[in-house]
Write an enzyme that holds these catalytic residues in place. Sequence first.
Site, short mmCIF file in Angstrom:
data_model
loop_
_atom_site.label_atom_id
_atom_site.label_comp_id
_atom_site.label_asym_id
_atom_site.label_seq_id
_atom_site.Cartn_x
_atom_site.Cartn_y
_atom_site.Cartn_z
N TYR A 9 0.83 -1.22 0.00
CA TYR A 9 0.00 0.00 0.00
C TYR A 9 0.87 1.27 0.00
CZ TYR A 9 -3.10 3.52 2.21
OH TYR A 9 -3.79 4.66 2.54
N THR B 264 2.41 -10.24 0.52
CA THR B 264 1.22 -9.43 0.82
C THR B 264 0.98 -8.34 -0.22
OG1 THR B 264 2.54 -7.98 2.25
CG2 THR B 264 1.38 -9.77 3.34
N SER C 177 2.79 -6.42 9.34
CA SER C 177 2.43 -5.19 10.05
C SER C 177 1.08 -5.26 10.77
CB SER C 177 2.43 -4.02 9.08
OG SER C 177 1.47 -4.23 8.09
N TYR D 281 4.99 -6.43 16.99
CA TYR D 281 5.18 -5.65 15.76
C TYR D 281 6.01 -4.40 16.05
CZ TYR D 281 4.17 -2.26 12.15
OH TYR D 281 4.30 -1.28 11.20
N LYS E 85 10.21 -3.14 15.07
CA LYS E 85 10.64 -1.89 14.44
C LYS E 85 11.68 -1.17 15.31
CE LYS E 85 8.05 -2.02 10.68
NZ LYS E 85 8.50 -1.89 9.30
N ARG F 96 -10.72 -2.79 21.97
CA ARG F 96 -9.78 -3.77 21.41
C ARG F 96 -8.53 -3.76 22.29
NH1 ARG F 96 -7.81 -2.91 15.25
NH2 ARG F 96 -6.91 -1.03 16.17
N1 UFG Z 1 -11.20 0.80 15.03
C1 UFG Z 1 -12.52 0.53 15.30
N2 UFG Z 1 -13.10 -0.48 14.61
C2 UFG Z 1 -12.45 -1.22 13.65
C3 UFG Z 1 -11.10 -0.91 13.38
C4 UFG Z 1 -10.51 0.10 14.09
O1 UFG Z 1 -13.15 1.14 16.15
O2 UFG Z 1 -13.06 -2.15 13.09
C5 UFG Z 1 -10.54 1.91 15.75
C6 UFG Z 1 -9.37 1.46 16.58
O3 UFG Z 1 -9.78 1.07 17.88
C7 UFG Z 1 -8.50 2.70 16.58
C8 UFG Z 1 -8.80 3.37 15.24
O4 UFG Z 1 -10.03 2.80 14.81
O5 UFG Z 1 -8.90 3.56 17.59
C9 UFG Z 1 -7.76 3.10 14.18
O6 UFG Z 1 -7.53 1.69 14.11
P1 UFG Z 1 -6.65 1.03 12.95
O7 UFG Z 1 -6.69 -0.45 13.18
O8 UFG Z 1 -7.09 1.56 11.63
O9 UFG Z 1 -5.21 1.60 13.21
P2 UFG Z 1 -4.31 1.51 14.54
O10 UFG Z 1 -4.32 2.87 15.15
O11 UFG Z 1 -4.68 0.38 15.42
O12 UFG Z 1 -2.94 1.06 13.91
C10 UFG Z 1 -2.10 1.92 13.22
C11 UFG Z 1 -1.33 1.16 12.16
C12 UFG Z 1 -0.45 0.12 12.79
C13 UFG Z 1 0.41 0.74 13.83
C14 UFG Z 1 -0.43 1.49 14.83
C15 UFG Z 1 0.40 2.24 15.81
O13 UFG Z 1 -2.22 0.56 11.27
O14 UFG Z 1 0.38 -0.47 11.80
O15 UFG Z 1 -1.23 2.45 14.15
O16 UFG Z 1 -0.22 2.22 17.03
F1 UFG Z 1 1.10 -0.21 14.49
#
Ligand code: UFG
Length: 331
Positions: free
Chosen positions: A11, A35, A76, A140, A144, A282
């Site tokens: 991506y 991937t 990731s 993860y 890094k 989560r």
């Molecule tokens: N969320 C939801 N529902 C979902 C998916 C996500 O409520 O189905 C929320 C999560 O709780 C979070 C926000 O949306 O608050 C963003 O979630 P993402 O999964 O899109 O992204 P993250 O913040 O968890 O993860 C990102 C990157 C990772 C990295 C991380 C650093 O994708 O690679 O930030 O903390 F490790």
Amino acid sequence: MKVLVSGGAGYIGGFVARALVERGHSVVVLDDFSTGHRGALGEWPLVELRCGDTEAVAAAMEARGVEAVVHLSALSLVGESVRDPGRYWRENVGQAAGLLDACRRAGVERFVLSSTAAVYGEPEQVPIVEEHPLRPTNPYGATKVAIEQMLAHFQDAAGLGWVSLRYFNAAGAAPDGSLGEDHAPETHLLPLAFAAALGTRGPLTIFGEDWPTPDGTCLRDYVHVIDLAAAHVLALEWLEAHPRQSLITNLGGGAGTSVREVIDAVARASGREVPHAVGPRRAGDPAVLVAATERARCELGWRPKRSSIDEIARDAWAWHSTHPRGFGEEA
Ligand code: UFG
């Protein structure tokens, strides 16, 4: 500059390759398609290898006159890394070691790493500065941190110049819908919200509404993938001006956006409702992750230009509405 982009079919890697070419650099993509997607590639040369295959990668770099590496290929998924830590350490750290040995062998002295906000863990204060303690809460993020340490070792041993870019939440797509996000499995908020709006998946689950934030949902720092890609070009130019030196910098828009605000932006961009329900938190999610961005601005001269949540959502819609099943099946 002739730049090898490892993970150039992924991506962010796909956008980095495009940005380099637009800036007049030449690109060789290194990818094993574990991937990545062939559909993410442009008209640039491809080396189909694992990035840690030292001898073959060094030979490919020498044959093509590579002068710099941007290393994005990695596993990731935070949750997967918790379930299968050995795989993450082997793949992310082991493959990076192999790639760095290849750089040393081929005489490549400029290296840009795709790193992450996950290196910080639960923040002590926000916005998060680069000096914040590194206490990753999952394997993860830990891999890094280890790769950043390994880069310092190669700097000492072999004079490597390197930049580590700690991304916050990458999002968005090409405004013309030609390139965007397609992960399997998909775990990220924006693609799941668009899939819910399109009806290609069930309703989105909001992971908790009882966080200590203004609307009770988590705040994240979303940054447009095109802004992120531009920072990689600037990082390579920084390395050209600062041989054998190193820099670690956050990349984020510098503002917190809640899950509910993202859902509203997805609804505005798509003109559709986003079916959703509230579920439990989560595990491992911090309430707030927002980047301090001064260093990227001062050192790299980086300015995010497209990272408002509405611009991110509008461009992401251009992709998801024309590719409801990602690269697999075009509308
Ligand atoms: N969320 C939801 N529902 C979902 C998916 C996500 O409520 O189905 C929320 C999560 O709780 C979070 C926000 O949306 O608050 C963003 O979630 P993402 O999964 O899109 O992204 P993250 O913040 O968890 O993860 C990102 C990157 C990772 C990295 C991380 C650093 O994708 O690679 O930030 O903390 F490790």
